[in-house]
Design an enzyme around this catalytic site. Sequence first.
Site, PDB file in Angstrom:
ATOM      1  N   PRO A  38       0.814  -1.218   0.000  1.00 26.03           N
ATOM      2  CA  PRO A  38       0.000   0.000   0.000  1.00 26.03           C
ATOM      3  C   PRO A  38       0.838   1.254   0.000  1.00 26.03           C
ATOM      4  O   PRO A  38       1.865   1.340   0.685  1.00 26.03           O
ATOM      5  CB  PRO A  38      -0.808  -0.134   1.301  1.00 26.03           C
ATOM      6  CG  PRO A  38      -0.967  -1.599   1.456  1.00 26.03           C
ATOM      7  CD  PRO A  38       0.345  -2.193   0.981  1.00 26.03           C
ATOM      8  N   CYS A  39       0.409   2.219  -0.808  1.00 30.26           N
ATOM      9  CA  CYS A  39       1.277   3.338  -1.159  1.00 30.26           C
ATOM     10  C   CYS A  39       0.965   4.633  -0.431  1.00 30.26           C
ATOM     11  O   CYS A  39       1.698   5.597  -0.565  1.00 30.26           O
ATOM     12  CB  CYS A  39       1.163   3.604  -2.664  1.00 30.26           C
ATOM     13  SG  CYS A  39      -0.502   4.103  -3.198  1.00 30.26           S
TER      14      CYS A  39
END
Length: 453
Positions: free
Chosen positions: A72-73
């Site tokens: 997840p960014c």
Amino acid sequence: MKAIDLFCGAGGFSCGFEQAGISVEYGVDRNEQALKTFDETHDGEAIHHDISEGVPDAFADEAFDIVFGSPPCQGFSDARGHRRLDDERNELVFSFIQWIRELDPDYVMMENVAGMATISDEFLAAIETEYADAGYDVTWKKLNAADYGVPQTRERVIYFGVRKGSRVSPSLPRGEYHENGGNQLSLDGTIQNGWTTVRDAIRDLPAPTEDGVVSLPPLSDYPDNDYLPLIRDGAEKTWNQVAKTPTDDETTRQIVSCLRPGEMYRSSRFGDRYRQVWELIADQFTAVEQDCLHFIARNRTRKEFRMGEKSVGAVPDFKIARQLEHEEDDVLQALDDLLSDGWVRTDIDGETTGYDLNTKSGIRPRYMRLTPDGQSNTILTTDFNPRDKLHPTENRGLSLREGARIQSFPDSFEFVGSFDDIANQIGNAVPPLMGKRLAEHLLETHEKRTTKI
């Protein structure tokens, strides 16, 4: 070759790998709704698991040639202006590498937002150290999805690693498309294709429907479009052709209808792409009100017009009155009327009242209309709300299928869930066409390695 997709979401990355001929055995994520889509659209098994909790015992005897995925960014992203090195989501990168260490594949590929490359030198060094300690030579580069045929200027950091001692060095593929089209030569002397446009991607889609199911017109109606055969992949109908329309009020609808392709509603910026409220709906303001709004927008961040060090944006009423060629009482009345109607807000410092643009008047970017003959900027999870992105020519938001097309999902890929669930799945995905080219390059690397051996 067998692969596993970590943080798989709906499976955009997996879709690209499968198109390249790689068997994706599992997709692992903790988002149950995204896993339902993965389960419906891939042959591999969807596994509900929190990757930060380590590798499940069920994988102990599994052998994978490739581990790939997208931690997840949000912790790296500067899309909303907030980035923290110690964000717990950043630690998921190291959870990903821990899986690499335990599964011990021949190849690893990791995708993340472009902001990852600038968060800190120490953080990047820590990632490379972790990969090296796990036994991999890695390289990374910031790539633009548009260079791989995706109608979107989506920049992402891609890590590619090979097991140490493999006799090949990891590299990343050059794009086969170029912004300037036929003016650019590739390394082998061939002319590169021009970037795919938004018009290329969505021009054949019928109007949105209530259930999202639409029949597609014959491809023969679009003989000069090279993108549609790729994205159709033989489909005669598609799903998720559902969109939202602006419903706030008549003023909002008027603003939206006045925006031309490539423009956005933002009164606090000036230039060809920005449109201001006093110009878009001039009939709703007196001349004094228009001048007040314009003056505030032009001077709200200038030091000589700010109320004080703690106030950014608010301009004192007396400074506005002194600068405008109107009677002071008329200016003060105009400011009061603008406040009553919600176009401005106030900031108080002692006995001084300052005025700044309000959200209603476009202080932040809103209603950005895409350019049909250009590329979309990065598709985000929020972009299916009309306040964020608008269809290039229609006064509505992007449909879910239009967003999926701009992300390069094939029409046969049916997303599962509520409107917001699907919007999140599309916005978080790796564009399949980009994933396919990365997977093909991985296979090319594998062929070189096996030939050398």
